[in-house]
Motif scaffolding. Structure first.
Motif, mmCIF file in Angstrom:
data_model
loop_
_atom_site.group_PDB
_atom_site.id
_atom_site.type_symbol
_atom_site.label_atom_id
_atom_site.label_comp_id
_atom_site.label_asym_id
_atom_site.label_seq_id
_atom_site.Cartn_x
_atom_site.Cartn_y
_atom_site.Cartn_z
ATOM 1 N N SER A 57 0.828 -1.205 0.000
ATOM 2 C CA SER A 57 0.000 0.000 0.000
ATOM 3 C C SER A 57 0.862 1.254 0.000
ATOM 4 O O SER A 57 0.565 2.236 -0.698
ATOM 5 C CB SER A 57 -0.916 -0.015 1.229
ATOM 6 O OG SER A 57 -1.726 1.128 1.262
ATOM 7 N N CYS A 60 2.387 1.769 -3.406
ATOM 8 C CA CYS A 60 1.356 2.311 -4.308
ATOM 9 C C CYS A 60 1.208 3.821 -4.099
ATOM 10 O O CYS A 60 1.157 4.594 -5.060
ATOM 11 C CB CYS A 60 0.033 1.603 -4.060
ATOM 12 S SG CYS A 60 -1.310 2.137 -5.143
ATOM 13 N N GLN A 100 -2.819 -4.648 -3.043
ATOM 14 C CA GLN A 100 -2.821 -3.286 -2.515
ATOM 15 C C GLN A 100 -2.168 -2.321 -3.504
ATOM 16 O O GLN A 100 -2.283 -1.104 -3.353
ATOM 17 C CB GLN A 100 -2.080 -3.237 -1.172
ATOM 18 C CG GLN A 100 -2.784 -3.966 -0.038
ATOM 19 C CD GLN A 100 -4.070 -3.283 0.386
ATOM 20 O OE1 GLN A 100 -4.216 -2.060 0.265
ATOM 21 N NE2 GLN A 100 -5.018 -4.069 0.872
ATOM 22 N N LYS A 102 -3.257 -2.102 -6.369
ATOM 23 C CA LYS A 102 -4.460 -1.684 -7.101
ATOM 24 C C LYS A 102 -4.210 -1.716 -8.605
ATOM 25 O O LYS A 102 -3.677 -2.683 -9.128
ATOM 26 C CB LYS A 102 -4.919 -0.313 -6.590
ATOM 27 C CG LYS A 102 -5.217 -0.343 -5.090
ATOM 28 C CD LYS A 102 -5.590 1.015 -4.531
ATOM 29 C CE LYS A 102 -5.826 0.904 -3.027
ATOM 30 N NZ LYS A 102 -6.125 2.220 -2.414
ATOM 31 N N ARG A 103 -4.579 -0.674 -9.308
ATOM 32 C CA ARG A 103 -4.460 -0.688 -10.771
ATOM 33 C C ARG A 103 -2.998 -0.605 -11.228
ATOM 34 O O ARG A 103 -2.703 -0.710 -12.424
ATOM 35 C CB ARG A 103 -5.253 0.464 -11.385
ATOM 36 C CG ARG A 103 -4.754 1.849 -11.017
ATOM 37 C CD ARG A 103 -5.593 2.938 -11.669
ATOM 38 N NE ARG A 103 -5.147 4.275 -11.328
ATOM 39 C CZ ARG A 103 -5.505 4.933 -10.224
ATOM 40 N NH1 ARG A 103 -6.281 4.339 -9.337
ATOM 41 N NH2 ARG A 103 -5.069 6.155 -9.992
ATOM 42 N N ASP A 155 -8.235 -7.954 0.434
ATOM 43 C CA ASP A 155 -8.740 -6.785 -0.300
ATOM 44 C C ASP A 155 -8.317 -6.911 -1.754
ATOM 45 O O ASP A 155 -7.359 -6.277 -2.213
ATOM 46 C CB ASP A 155 -8.186 -5.487 0.301
ATOM 47 C CG ASP A 155 -8.779 -5.187 1.659
ATOM 48 O OD1 ASP A 155 -9.757 -5.856 2.028
ATOM 49 O OD2 ASP A 155 -8.253 -4.303 2.354
ATOM 50 N N PRO A 157 -9.670 -6.825 -5.758
ATOM 51 C CA PRO A 157 -10.781 -6.339 -6.581
ATOM 52 C C PRO A 157 -11.638 -7.480 -7.131
ATOM 53 O O PRO A 157 -11.139 -8.583 -7.400
ATOM 54 C CB PRO A 157 -10.083 -5.586 -7.720
ATOM 55 C CG PRO A 157 -8.735 -5.241 -7.175
ATOM 56 C CD PRO A 157 -8.370 -6.360 -6.249
#
Length: 305
Positions: A57, A60, A100, A102-103, A155, A157
């Motif tokens: 995280s 990111c 974490q 994400k994209r 977590d 997606p």
């Protein structure tokens, strides 16, 4: 349009400090700097040990919105277990927090040691375990050890693809059967420049190409000449357009599936003598991608810390 990512393998190297990294840059800000000098980075720490959701995280948050990471799969699976009984270790990896990112999560790299030989049945079983979308990844992560159940570990997606690339270092993989398996499981074979030490395979096996440039003269050391960088740039041009270079090193007699374009991920790993970030910048310049980056090597201007 295809996505083109050119960057470095890892970012925390002592010899880079005061050279690629400005003299006054603190260690905690090295990722912030590197991610604004190239547009992608391979995460190497995940190869040596499982990381945490908090760490992914933070990585990111430290990088630009349009940045992409590749993540190196654990050596515990590839080098220590050697693909034997890896269901739980795979679950632990997918529960370790990589989502974490994400994209910003790009392909997952699986690197095998030079003494690991191709066994079709064992290798196919491994490929069959790899999730290719986030739903499959979440299902896999649920099988993790209890110690992995940290805040954020699931977590993941609901929708999204998961890409995989395999780097081989043993001649036994230079067989059409290996290429056929990669195509069956939509996995990329890593195009690796290793100063001639390990196999060079350029078969197209899925919708993206993954390059690791370790040095063409001395492994992990030598920089790339303008002529060498032009050659790799020309190859990237061909792959991005969905075709192959005319002199491609092919194992299989069958061409890869025809496509209008392919994404390309290219990482320089010739880091010992601080070649990697500079070679990456030169190749980024070839494609005009350096114009969108905030900093240049050794220069703190444009970076808010």
């Amino acid at each position: 349009m295809s996505d083109l990512r050119i960057g470095i393998s890892g970012w925390r190297y002592v010899p880079w400090r005061g050279d690629f990294y400005p003299q006054k840059l603190t260690q905690k800000n090295e990722l912030k700097f590197a991610s604004r000098a190239v547009n992608s980075i391979e995460i190497n720490g995940s190869f040596y040990s499982l990381q945490s959701p908090d760490l992914y995280s933070r990585w990111c948050a430290d990088t630009p919105d349009d940045f992409v990471f590749s993540v190196k799969g654990p050596r515990f699976i590839t080098h220590m277990r050697r693909l034997n009984d890896v269901e739980t270790p795979l679950a632990n990896f997918f529960a370790s927090g990589i989502f974490q990112l994400k994209r910003k999560l790009g392909p997952i790299l699986w690197q095998f040691p030079p003494n690991f030989k191709f066994e079709a049945q064992k290798f196919e079983h491994f490929l069959s375990l790899l999730p290719h979308d986030t739903q499959q990844a979440k299902a896999c992560a649920r099988g993790c050890d209890g110690r992995m159940e940290k805040s954020g570990y699931l977590d993941i997606p609901a929708r999204g693809r998961v890409r995989h690339a395999v780097e081989i270092r043993n001649e036994s993989f230079v067989t059409p059967d290996f290429i056929a398996l990669l195509r069956k499981y939509k996995t990329a074979v890593v195009v690796a420049d290793t100063a001639g030490k390990w196999p060079n395979v350029e078969d197209l096996t899925t919708d993206f190409v993954y390059l690791r440039l370790h040095g063409d003269k001395a492994l992990y050391e030598s920089g790339y000449t303008p002529a060498a960088l032009k050659r790799w740039g020309d190859r990237i041009d061909a792959w991005r357009q969905g075709s192959q270079p005319e002199d491609a090193h092919l194992v299989s007699g069958k061409s890869g599936r025809a496509r209008k374009s392919r994404d390309v991920f290219c990482y320089f790993d010739n880091d010992i003598k601080v070649r990697a970030p500079y070679d990456a910048r030169k190749l980024l310049q070839r494609f005009g991608l350096d114009k969108h980056l905030a900093v240049a090597p050794g220069d703190l201007r444009g970076l808010e810390l």
